[in-house]
Design a protein around this motif. Sequence first.
Motif, short mmCIF file in Angstrom:
data_model
loop_
_atom_site.label_atom_id
_atom_site.label_comp_id
_atom_site.label_asym_id
_atom_site.label_seq_id
_atom_site.Cartn_x
_atom_site.Cartn_y
_atom_site.Cartn_z
N ASP A 2 0.89 -1.15 0.21
CA ASP A 2 0.17 0.03 0.35
C ASP A 2 0.90 1.21 -0.31
O ASP A 2 0.43 2.29 -0.92
CB ASP A 2 -0.95 0.34 1.51
N SER A 3 2.33 0.90 1.12
CA SER A 3 2.84 2.40 0.94
C SER A 3 3.70 3.04 -0.50
O SER A 3 3.99 3.66 0.00
CB SER A 3 3.60 2.82 2.36
N MET A 4 3.33 2.31 -1.49
CA MET A 4 4.23 2.40 -2.83
C MET A 4 3.35 3.49 -3.82
O MET A 4 3.91 3.98 -4.63
CB MET A 4 4.97 0.89 -2.95
N ASN A 5 1.95 3.69 -3.50
CA ASN A 5 1.46 4.34 -3.86
C ASN A 5 1.15 4.21 -6.25
O ASN A 5 1.61 4.50 -6.38
CB ASN A 5 1.28 6.00 -3.99
N LYS A 50 4.32 1.58 -21.23
CA LYS A 50 4.28 0.80 -20.64
C LYS A 50 4.97 -0.54 -19.44
O LYS A 50 4.71 -0.90 -18.59
CB LYS A 50 2.30 -0.22 -20.71
N ALA A 51 5.29 -0.77 -20.76
CA ALA A 51 6.17 -2.21 -20.28
C ALA A 51 8.14 -1.43 -19.72
O ALA A 51 8.13 -1.88 -18.30
CB ALA A 51 7.84 -2.49 -21.39
N LYS A 52 8.02 -0.31 -20.02
CA LYS A 52 9.20 0.86 -19.58
C LYS A 52 8.58 1.23 -17.69
O LYS A 52 8.83 0.98 -17.12
CB LYS A 52 9.55 2.45 -20.18
N ARG A 53 7.60 1.82 -18.17
CA ARG A 53 7.29 2.11 -16.56
C ARG A 53 6.61 0.75 -15.65
O ARG A 53 6.71 0.68 -14.53
CB ARG A 53 5.27 2.60 -17.12
N LYS A 57 8.30 0.59 -12.09
CA LYS A 57 7.60 0.40 -10.58
C LYS A 57 8.70 -0.99 -10.12
O LYS A 57 8.40 -0.42 -8.88
CB LYS A 57 6.41 0.03 -11.41
N ILE A 58 9.11 -1.74 -10.99
CA ILE A 58 9.37 -2.53 -10.46
C ILE A 58 11.02 -2.39 -9.56
O ILE A 58 10.97 -2.69 -8.81
CB ILE A 58 9.98 -3.68 -11.22
N GLU A 59 11.60 -1.18 -10.29
CA GLU A 59 12.80 -0.61 -10.14
C GLU A 59 12.69 0.18 -8.73
O GLU A 59 13.46 -0.40 -7.29
CB GLU A 59 14.15 -0.61 -11.01
N ILE A 60 11.61 0.59 -8.46
CA ILE A 60 11.09 1.13 -7.25
C ILE A 60 11.01 -0.01 -6.06
O ILE A 60 11.40 0.33 -4.97
CB ILE A 60 9.96 1.91 -6.96
N ILE A 61 10.28 -0.82 -6.03
CA ILE A 61 9.57 -1.92 -5.16
C ILE A 61 11.06 -2.24 -4.81
O ILE A 61 11.39 -2.79 -4.30
CB ILE A 61 8.97 -3.05 -6.18
N ARG A 62 12.05 -2.91 -5.87
CA ARG A 62 13.01 -3.31 -5.47
C ARG A 62 13.85 -2.39 -4.22
O ARG A 62 14.48 -2.95 -3.30
CB ARG A 62 14.36 -3.40 -7.18
#
Length: 129
Positions: A2-5, A50-53, A57-62
């Motif tokens: 949730d906190s990742m928005n 969308k793939a780049k996005r 997102k994956i990098e932010i999560i990582r």
Amino acid sequence: YDSMNIIDEPKAPAPAELAEKLARSPSGRKLTQEEAEERRAEVEREKIFKAKREEEKIEIIRQRTQQSAQRLELEVDDALHAAEMRKNEKLEEKIDSARRTLDRVEATAERRTEQLEATKAKVEEKHAA
């Protein structure tokens, strides 16, 4: 998380629906060959975007996961250090307690030795008399 928005994108339509959608304009008119190719190129650019996005997102999560892991590691280190300090404090308290007990035992032994020597001196006096 949730906190990742991070908002999930809607799912892509099925290939048959996509082909039909690409062959028509938004108003429903059948596209020319050139318009259809331009529309397909546009859809392809959208897919790439969308793939780049998604990769972002994956990098932010990582990164956030790594930061969380580092924070947890620090918290564990702090907790272990605090536990070690408490353990040391308890050991010091036990050592101090043992020293006080030893001091009391030594003082008692010294008093008893003095009492025994006094009693021995009295007994020797009586035997000498």
